[in-house]
Design an enzyme around this catalytic site. Structure first.
Site, PDB file in Angstrom:
ATOM      1  N   CYS A  67       0.852  -1.196   0.000  1.00  0.00           N
ATOM      2  CA  CYS A  67       0.000   0.000   0.000  1.00  0.00           C
ATOM      3  C   CYS A  67       0.889   1.247   0.000  1.00  0.00           C
ATOM      4  O   CYS A  67       1.712   1.429   0.905  1.00  0.00           O
ATOM      5  CB  CYS A  67      -0.919  -0.003   1.209  1.00  0.00           C
ATOM      6  SG  CYS A  67      -1.916  -1.516   1.371  1.00  0.00           S
ATOM      7  N   CYS A 107     -10.580   0.689  19.140  1.00  0.00           N
ATOM      8  CA  CYS A 107     -10.221  -0.086  17.941  1.00  0.00           C
ATOM      9  C   CYS A 107      -8.788  -0.577  18.053  1.00  0.00           C
ATOM     10  O   CYS A 107      -7.889   0.176  18.429  1.00  0.00           O
ATOM     11  CB  CYS A 107     -10.376   0.778  16.697  1.00  0.00           C
ATOM     12  SG  CYS A 107     -10.120  -0.145  15.154  1.00  0.00           S
ATOM     13  N   CYS A 198     -17.122  -0.967   9.602  1.00  0.00           N
ATOM     14  CA  CYS A 198     -16.428   0.317   9.566  1.00  0.00           C
ATOM     15  C   CYS A 198     -15.611   0.312   8.280  1.00  0.00           C
ATOM     16  O   CYS A 198     -14.668  -0.479   8.149  1.00  0.00           O
ATOM     17  CB  CYS A 198     -15.541   0.485  10.796  1.00  0.00           C
ATOM     18  SG  CYS A 198     -14.578   2.015  10.813  1.00  0.00           S
TER      19      CYS A 198
END
Length: 323
Positions: A67, A107, A198
């Site tokens: 990425c 999270c 999410c």
């Protein structure tokens, strides 16, 4: 009823239709767009409440993916070392501290392509312990295999985060080690397990406005739409391929928040990465345009975030209460 919502109600909204709608919204005069977005926001939420989440990196670095925005990719030289999974007690202590500062959701993020069975077991215990504190739980662990979403659900997970990153046509410019369909497959597994989704993306990676509209259209076409939609502005990290990308104008970021709110009227739209460099007046415009969730604390996975005191001062000035 808004055209987009009526299309969804009738089951006729496709990404192509939603993209056209998004582009038309982007093209509105700024004040008209914000007025529409704020009206939609008030129709579905208390405009003076913002939900606070805290994100903890439970395993940093060493990710095999490529990425282009991510400092945790092993192939890039960014100063982020490969670190082992955090001990359970450190995670629980961080969750307690987050709750003490007013966060309602915690999270946990791990830099994996996807968790192996041996990786998942200690994470399941973390989820159980954090859930026992009375916090909503969320994980972002990469791609999930068959049955893993169900294990997370049974441990008490509420949300699973897995972002689409960008529009399908621009995706190959950012990531080559997994396909767009791989992301959609994980989202389907999460939904099938009964978990909340999410899912958002990143803007400012050199994409066109059409690609930003394409990202929002893909998100809005998910059925049901994601409960949480994090909108990240690229945080440029030296050593990643996207370092040096031209910064997205602030007005375009605010437009993106507004279009997201209109297309996904019932979703929590979260200001995520990029807030450290964001002027407080711009953040205030984002809240007016429909953002009603933030990451709260001094760090996200590996990049900075406005500290608690700064956020508290901003919310006090704006009269914003915790959701």
């Amino acid at each position: 009823m808004d055209t987009v919502e009526s299309l969804r109600t009738e089951g006729r909204a496709s990404p192509r239709e939603l993209r056209a709608r998004a582009l038309a919204l982007y093209d509105l005069p700024f004040n008209d767009l914000l007025h529409r977005a704020h009206t939609v926001h008030r129709d579905h939420f208390d405009a003076n409440r913002v939900q606070r989440s805290t994100l903890l990196s439970i395993k940093k670095g060493g990710c095999p993916e490529d990425c282009g925005y991510c400092p945790q990719a092993a192939r890039y030289h960014t100063g982020v070392d490969n670190q082992a999974l955090l001990p359970l007690d450190e995670v629980v202590a961080a969750a307690r501290a987050a709750k003490g500062h007013g966060a309602t959701r915690f999270c946990m993020g791990a830099a994996w392509r996807g968790p192996k069975a041996r990786d998942l077991e200690p994470v399941l215990e973390m989820v159980r312990e954090v859930k026992s504190l009375g916090l909503e739980t969320c994980c972002t662990l990469g791609m999930l295999k068959e049955g893993q979403a169900e294990q997370l659900r049974d441990a008490g997970l509420d949300y699973y985060n897995h972002n689409l990153d960008t529009a399908p046509e621009f995706y190959g410019e950012i990531v080559t080690t997994r396909e767009y369909a791989d992301r959609l497959d994980t989202l389907e597994r999460v939904r099938d397990a009964g978990l909340k989704v999410c899912c958002g993306g990143i803007v400012g990676m050199g994409e066109t406005r059409a690609a930003r509209a394409g990202l929002l259209a893909q998100l809005a076409s998910l059925d049901p739409q994601p409960e949480s939609v994090p909108i990240n502005e690229l945080v440029q990290v030296e050593g990643t391929p996207l370092a040096g990308t031209e910064k997205l104008p602030w007005v375009e970021f605010v437009r993106t928040i507004a279009v997201a709110r209109i297309l996904m009227p019932r979703s929590m739209v979260r200001l995520s990465a990029g807030r450290t460099a964001m002027d407080e007046a711009v953040q205030a415009l984002c809240f007016f345009a429909g953002a009603n969730s933030i990451f709260y604390g001094d760090k996200l996975l590996t990049t900075g975030n406005p500290d608690v005191a700064r956020d508290d001062a901003l919310f006090s000035a704006l009269g914003i209460q915790p959701a």
